[in-house]
Design a protein around this motif. Structure first.
Motif, short mmCIF file in Angstrom:
data_model
loop_
_atom_site.label_atom_id
_atom_site.label_comp_id
_atom_site.label_asym_id
_atom_site.label_seq_id
_atom_site.Cartn_x
_atom_site.Cartn_y
_atom_site.Cartn_z
N GLU A 1 1.03 11.77 -9.24
CA GLU A 1 0.36 13.06 -9.00
C GLU A 1 1.35 14.21 -9.09
N GLU A 2 2.58 13.98 -8.57
CA GLU A 2 3.60 15.02 -8.69
C GLU A 2 3.94 15.29 -10.15
N LEU A 3 4.05 14.21 -10.97
CA LEU A 3 4.33 14.42 -12.39
C LEU A 3 3.19 15.19 -13.06
N ARG A 4 1.95 14.80 -12.70
CA ARG A 4 0.83 15.55 -13.29
C ARG A 4 0.85 17.00 -12.83
N ASN A 5 1.14 17.19 -11.53
CA ASN A 5 1.19 18.58 -11.04
C ASN A 5 2.32 19.35 -11.69
N THR A 6 3.48 18.65 -11.88
CA THR A 6 4.62 19.33 -12.52
C THR A 6 4.29 19.70 -13.96
N ALA B 1 0.83 -1.21 0.00
CA ALA B 1 0.00 0.00 0.00
C ALA B 1 0.87 1.26 0.00
N LEU B 2 1.99 1.19 0.78
CA LEU B 2 2.89 2.35 0.80
C LEU B 2 3.51 2.58 -0.56
N LEU B 3 3.95 1.47 -1.22
CA LEU B 3 4.54 1.62 -2.56
C LEU B 3 3.52 2.16 -3.54
N GLU B 4 2.30 1.60 -3.47
CA GLU B 4 1.27 2.12 -4.38
C GLU B 4 0.97 3.59 -4.08
N THR B 5 0.97 3.90 -2.79
CA THR B 5 0.72 5.31 -2.42
C THR B 5 1.84 6.20 -2.93
N GLU B 6 3.11 5.73 -2.74
CA GLU B 6 4.23 6.52 -3.24
C GLU B 6 4.18 6.66 -4.76
N LEU B 7 3.82 5.54 -5.43
CA LEU B 7 3.71 5.61 -6.89
C LEU B 7 2.62 6.59 -7.30
N GLU B 8 1.50 6.52 -6.61
CA GLU B 8 0.42 7.45 -6.94
C GLU B 8 0.83 8.89 -6.64
N ILE B 9 1.59 9.04 -5.54
CA ILE B 9 2.06 10.40 -5.21
C ILE B 9 3.01 10.91 -6.28
N LYS B 10 3.92 10.04 -6.74
CA LYS B 10 4.84 10.46 -7.81
C LYS B 10 4.08 10.78 -9.10
#
Length: 496
Positions: free
Chosen positions: A229-234, A218-227
């Motif tokens: 989201e960061e790419l989309r935000n960037t 779940a943490l890896l999936e969360t980190e992946l989703e966060i990354k």
């Protein structure tokens, strides 16, 4: 059996504090200070020497809760199994292990809390060992005959429990299953319990590992989703920055264009203003500040008619005459005001001079009065000093005459003048009042101040340093301060 049976939780309380707002403050305890209750739990509050049972109905501000010193949560489940084990000897070398199960029920929670029943297993073990004949039930049986021993013990415990039930404070204990285990069975049971415990631990560890793996996943999936989201935000941020930069460039270009256009318009306006100012300066130099010339200029430009020009000229001449009359009136008023001011100033100056003269006169009169009073006081003081001096001199002269008279009388009484050539009458006549004479200022002075004050006195009278008394140098005093006339010696010399 659970280790915390029948007392699930115990808490001690301090002094309750005040809770609530400024107007609605009341003494109460926090909600966290009240332990939570399960469906089969009750709370017992100790208030002083009393114990109060609560089924979860008392609030934190209840007087019982506020005044309680401690609270205890009691388990009220019915027929809670409690296993008790003890050993009895056998006919062989080994021992039988008797495992007895009691089913306990809390009947009085307050009694349980008051008597502090915390270890039910120990109480039941004591009750089990108090059964008479329990130890001898297996002493005649071998280890393999555990079933017979179990039947004996079961019958004995059933009979004993019916006759003498287990006495536990606030608890009811019912005798249940009895198991008699041989050492091998006991070892197998312990091994089974260890196996069950290891399986349980292995299952718990596997579940924990699965939970940790799921958590890591779940943490890896969360980190992946966060990354992501960061790419989309960037990406969105870059797009927004590009759009803002494009808008900024467009705004700058429009601003520069507007600035150049505005500067061009300002230059043209400045040129027109300079031309207009030059025309105005030239017209002013030609026309000047003459309103009539301005009117003629307006008439020539066609702005006004001839009648309007004539009317303006007439009004201006009339205004000039009125202004001249008003100016002359103001000049006369100014002159009149100056004259009044000079008169007023002259009056004030004369008033000040009169006040200064009066002040000087008053000061001179005060000084003369002060000098006169000082002179009178000085003359009075001199007169008083003179009178006191004269009185002292007269007193002194009287004292001297008295002394001389006494001396003469004593000398005559003793016959000191019998062998002298001088006449005693002449000496007596010489002892009289001291004559006074006047000074140059009209005051009298005693005769003692004149040379030869008394007859027979060649030196001024002075006080004896030893006695402090006045007298001539030829007058002696005895040790007691009296006149020393030399009585015995003189009489001896006179033949008395």
């Amino acid at each position: 059996m659970a280790e915390n049976y029948p007392l699930v939780e115990q808490r001690e309380y301090g002094r309750a504090g005040k809770r609530g707002g400024f107007l609605g403050r009341r003494v109460a305890r926090d909600d966290d200070e009240l332990p939570r209750l399960a469906a089969h739990h009750v709370r017992v509050f100790r208030v002083g020497a009393e114990y109060v049972e609560d089924h979860g109905q008392l609030r934190p501000d209840d007087p019982t809760v506020v005044g309680a010193g401690s609270v205890t949560v009691v388990d009220r489940r019915v027929e809670v199994p409690v296993v008790v084990e003890t050993r009895i000897p056998s006919a062989e070398a080994g021992d039988f292990t008797v495992r007895t199960t009691f089913y306990c029920t809390v009947t009085d929670p307050c009694t349980v809390v008051r008597d502090g029943v915390t270890d039910v297993e120990a109480l039941l073990l004591g009750h089990l060992r108090a059964v008479p004949g329990l130890v001898e039930d297996g002493s005649d049986r071998p280890i393999v005959d555990s079933l017979a021993v179990r039947d004996r013990i079961d019958a004995r415990l059933t009979a004993f429990h019916e006759m003498r039930p287990a006495k536990l404070s606030g608890l009811r204990a019912r005798h249940g299953i009895v198991e008699v285990l041989t050492p091998k069975e006991l070892a197998d049971a312990l091994a089974k319990e260890d196996d069950d415990r290891r399986k349980l631990e292995w299952t718990r560890e596997r579940e924990e590992r699965e939970q940790e793996a799921a958590l890591r996943r779940a943490l890896l999936e969360t980190e992946l989703e966060i990354k992501r989201e960061e790419l989309r935000n960037t990406s969105a941020l870059h797009k927004e920055r590009n759009r803002q930069e494009e808008e900024r460039q467009r705004s700058r270009f429009e601003h520069d264009t507007d600035s150049e256009q505005q500067e061009h318009e300002l230059v043209q306006q400045d040129q027109r203003n300079r031309f207009t100012r030059a025309q105005l300066v030239e017209d002013f130099q030609l026309i000047g500040a003459d309103p009539s010339a301005a009117d003629f200029q307006a008439w020539r430009n066609g702005d006004i008619t001839s009648d309007e020009l004539a009317q303006r000229l007439d009004r201006r001449r009339q205004a000039d005459r009125e202004a001249e009359v008003q100016r002359r009136s103001f000049d006369r008023e100014d002159e009149r005001w100056k004259v009044d001011r000079d008169d007023r100033r002259h009056e004030l100056t004369r008033a000040e001079e009169r006040e200064d003269t009066a002040d000087r006169r008053r000061e001179a009169a005060r000084r003369w009065d002060q000098g006169h009073e000082d002179g009178l006081r000085r003359r009075q003081e001199e007169r008083a000093d003179t009178e006191r001096l004269q009185r002292d001199e007269r007193d002194w002269a009287k004292d001297v005459l008295t002394v001389k008279a006494n001396l003469s009388r004593q000398a005559i009484d003793r016959g000191l003048f019998d062998s002298t050539i001088r006449d005693a009458g002449e000496f007596i006549n010489g002892v009289g009042d001291v004559p006074y004479k006047q000074r140059a200022d009209g005051r009298e002075v005693p005769q003692g101040d004149v040379q030869g004050e008394l007859e027979g006195a060649s030196e001024p009278t002075e006080r004896d340093e030893r006695t402090g008394r006045g007298g001539g140098p030829d007058i002696d005093y005895d040790d007691n301060g009296d006149l020393d006339l030399g009585g015995t010696d003189s009489e001896a010399s006179l033949g008395h």
